[in-house]
Design an enzyme around this catalytic site. Structure first.
Site, PDB file in Angstrom:
ATOM      1  N   ASP B 153       0.861  -1.179   0.000  1.00 25.50           N
ATOM      2  CA  ASP B 153       0.000   0.000   0.000  1.00 25.50           C
ATOM      3  C   ASP B 153       0.899   1.232   0.000  1.00 25.50           C
ATOM      4  O   ASP B 153       1.529   1.539   1.012  1.00 25.50           O
ATOM      5  CB  ASP B 153      -0.904   0.020   1.245  1.00 25.50           C
ATOM      6  N   LYS B 216      -6.937   3.261  -3.545  1.00 25.62           N
ATOM      7  CA  LYS B 216      -7.366   3.232  -2.148  1.00 25.62           C
ATOM      8  C   LYS B 216      -7.604   4.648  -1.689  1.00 25.62           C
ATOM      9  O   LYS B 216      -6.837   5.557  -2.016  1.00 25.62           O
ATOM     10  CB  LYS B 216      -6.254   2.547  -1.328  1.00 25.62           C
ATOM     11  N   LYS B 252     -10.218   0.119  -2.725  1.00 28.40           N
ATOM     12  CA  LYS B 252     -10.163  -0.146  -1.287  1.00 28.40           C
ATOM     13  C   LYS B 252     -10.466   1.123  -0.507  1.00 28.40           C
ATOM     14  O   LYS B 252      -9.625   2.008  -0.382  1.00 28.40           O
ATOM     15  CB  LYS B 252      -8.765  -0.674  -0.911  1.00 28.40           C
TER      16      LYS B 252
END
Lengths: 295, 316
Positions: B153, B216, B252
């Site tokens: 991430d 995300k 996400k």
């Protein structure tokens, strides 16, 4: 006759210090002892019960952690507020129970006195049911009463105000938080009591008041895994048995309904001790000092 | 998954000016319409068997996250155990998708979830601020990969993005993607810092053009995290991106999703916007920690008919 339109009161639930309507949007008609319409009260659903438990759980830490003295002061403040709204309660109790004004006034006064009585007990109950235990060794052994947690209270069906306060005050005086199911037929004094609690210093969520069908609200409360105890004062024999079975699943403390002929009699401390748990700790005096002395 | 920009849009990343022209050429976002659409989809009532399905799906989509300075190996191991068996007394409960930890905890997490389907995701690139030289960020990523991370991430350089240096952001994502190798890359935009919906749409396209496997919303470290509206916007972006290039990108949302009700609202958004293809933990994830407990309590409620309580789930 005046041409003024009177303003009717919308009775609402009391959950987490706020006054929501029932999640279900339902209401039911509340009548006086002779069947005359008085007001519409919210008809709570199991989801209102669920929300009330969440609110009561949230409030538990701070309320049980407050000093007993502080809880006493807060409860005394409630009695002061009740005194100021006495005439409203006299009116509501007279309607609900079909009493004369003077008999209703006597009930309300007894209720306020009851509240003060329990307010006084907050910082005294520990001396009565706790204390130091004699042991043969270099220890202290101390027992102290601790609140059980979230208590579901089914208020008595007949005594709409004195009976209500007689079951709610002992629960919160000792540091529990309460989800109260008001008398099904006469919920208005309970819903008005909520307004008094909201304007005194009782933190939101310590007392939550639901009105509606006792059986409908009590069933999910009795089975709820996050309710620690239940007072079945307002349940009839059949319902009480069902609820006790449901409550057994997470070992709730259950206070069975006990016949009360006269709510104005001195109650004793049983309703407080019913929702207290005794914590006993060993506390070594220790032989830590260089001289061998404990001190 | 290709690391270069997909063919149909290959030319837009040729230079800073073409990229800017492309991103600023994206249609503006109707903020009122977007929020109204997200709110109206949030009113769907999901009950009984559909709810049970949604809860299990949501549990399987959770990236169980701990990103605190106070993380200990013990806490990470406990989190790993919970990710593998979220509800130890009900083994029919699905495992979560992944655990998400800081790079220095990857090895611990990897050992904790060994032998299960649970993946290990690691935040990297100077999370959460992203204020470090590129060489440091790449080293951060390589360390995490070397320790066994399955997913990375990364955070984008919001400063560069807001200053309009789109190509710099693009090149950084491409470089990180290269360092990731086979690991899937999630690109965090920190939508709470991007100020406008237009910027969120541009960032989404920029990330996808640079080869992100997931886009995300946020780090969970700022005031505004995942909201239904910004997630809806990103879902529209991945849908349109697949329509144009044939490449599917995951989404996400992270931060601020705490209740089952919220999670189900997001699943409705996914189904109604991107479609069923995204209703799978390969393409949609929740970055969350406390959400899992609420999902488990709701699952217990559905299974037993009784309301559950916090005594029956772990304290994390």
């Amino acid at each position: 006759m005046s041409d003024r339109l009177s303003v009717f009161k919308t009775y609402k639930l009391y959950v987490g210090g706020k006054f929501p309507r029932s999640e279900s949007g339902r209401v039911y008609e509340v009548t006086d002892a002779k069947g005359k319409w008085l007001a519409n009260a919210p008809l709570s659903s199991r989801k209102d019960a669920r929300d009330a438990v969440v609110a009561a759980r949230k409030a538990f830490g701070a309320w049980s952690g407050a000093t007993a003295y502080n809880r006493g002061q807060v409860l005394y403040r409630v009695a002061e507020m009740l005194e100021g709204r006495k005439s409203q309660f006299v009116h509501e109790v007279a309607d609900a129970e079909g009493l004369s004004k003077s008999k209703a006034a006597a009930q309300v006064e007894a209720t306020i006195d009851r509240w003060v009585w329990y307010a006084g007990w907050t910082d005294k109950i520990a001396q009565v049911v706790g204390g130091g235990n004699p042991v043969a060794g270099p220890y202290f052994n101390l027992s102290s009463p601790e609140p059980t947690g979230v208590v579901a209270v089914l208020a008595p069906q007949e005594s709409s105000f004195l009976g209500l306060v007689s079951v709610v005050a002992p629960v919160i005086a000792t540091g529990n938080t309460a989800v109260v199911v008001a008398s099904e037929r006469a919920p208005l004094p309970a819903l008005s009591l909520a307004e008094v609690l909201a304007t005194s210093d009782v933190p939101g969520g310590v007392v939550n008041v639901l009105s509606g069908r006792t059986a409908e609200i009590a069933t999910p409360l009795a089975a709820h895994q996050d309710v620690n105890a239940i007072d079945l004062a307002g349940a009839d024999d059949v319902l009480a048995k069902e609820l006790e079975i449901a409550a057994a699943d997470n070992l709730k403390r259950v206070l069975r309904p006990q016949p009360v002929d006269d709510w104005s009699a001195t109650p004793g401390i049983d309703r407080m001790t019913a929702f207290l748990e005794t914590k006993t700790v060993w506390h070594p005096t220790g032989s830590l000092g260089a001289s061998g002395s404990s001190y | 998954m290709s690391t270069a920009a997909p063919h149909a849009l290959a030319d837009v990343t040729a230079s800073d000016s073409t990229l800017r022209r492309f991103l600023h050429g994206l249609p503006g976002v109707d903020a009122v319409g977007l929020e109204a659409r997200a709110a109206s989809l949030g009113t769907r009532s999901i009950k009984t068997t559909a709810k049970a399905y949604a809860i299990d799906l949501a549990i399987s989509m959770v990236d169980l996250t701990t990103l605190e300075g106070a993380d200990t190996p013990g806490k990470v191991r406990a989190l790993g155990a919970k990710a593998v068996h979220p509800d130890p007394i009900d083994r029919t409960t699905p495992a979560t998708a992944a655990v998400c930890v800081y790079p220095d905890m990857v090895a611990t997490a990897k050992a904790a979830v060994a032998g299960s389907s649970v993946k290990v995701a690691s935040v990297a690139t100077a999370f959460p601020a992203g204020r470090a030289p590129l060489s440091v960020k790449l080293a951060d990523v390589r360390e995490a990969i070397a320790a066994g991370a399955d997913e990375i991430d990364m955070v984008i350089d919001r400063g560069a993005f807001l200053a309009g240096h789109y190509l710099k952001v693009h090149e950084e994502i491409v470089a990180v993607k290269e360092a990731c190798g086979a690991a899937r890359l999630k690109v965090i935009f920190e939508t709470g810092e991007l100020s406008t919906y237009d910027n969120i749409r541009r960032a989404s396209w920029l990330g996808m053009l640079a080869g992100a496997d997931f886009i995300k919303t946020s780090t969970g470290k700022v005031a505004v995290n995942a909201t239904p509206a910004n997630t809806l916007l990103m879902l529209e972006a991945v849908r349109d991106f697949r329509a144009q290039t044939g490449v599917q990108v995951g989404v996400k949302p992270a931060g601020g999703i705490r209740t089952t009700k919220d999670a189900i609202k997001f699943l409705v958004l996914v189904n109604e916007t991107a479609g069923e293809d995204w209703l799978d933990n390969h393409w949609f994830r929740f970055g969350a920690s406390s959400l899992l407990n609420d999902l488990l309590m709701q699952r217990q409620k559905l299974a037993t008919g009784r309301y559950s309580g916090p005594d029956y789930v772990t304290v994390d």
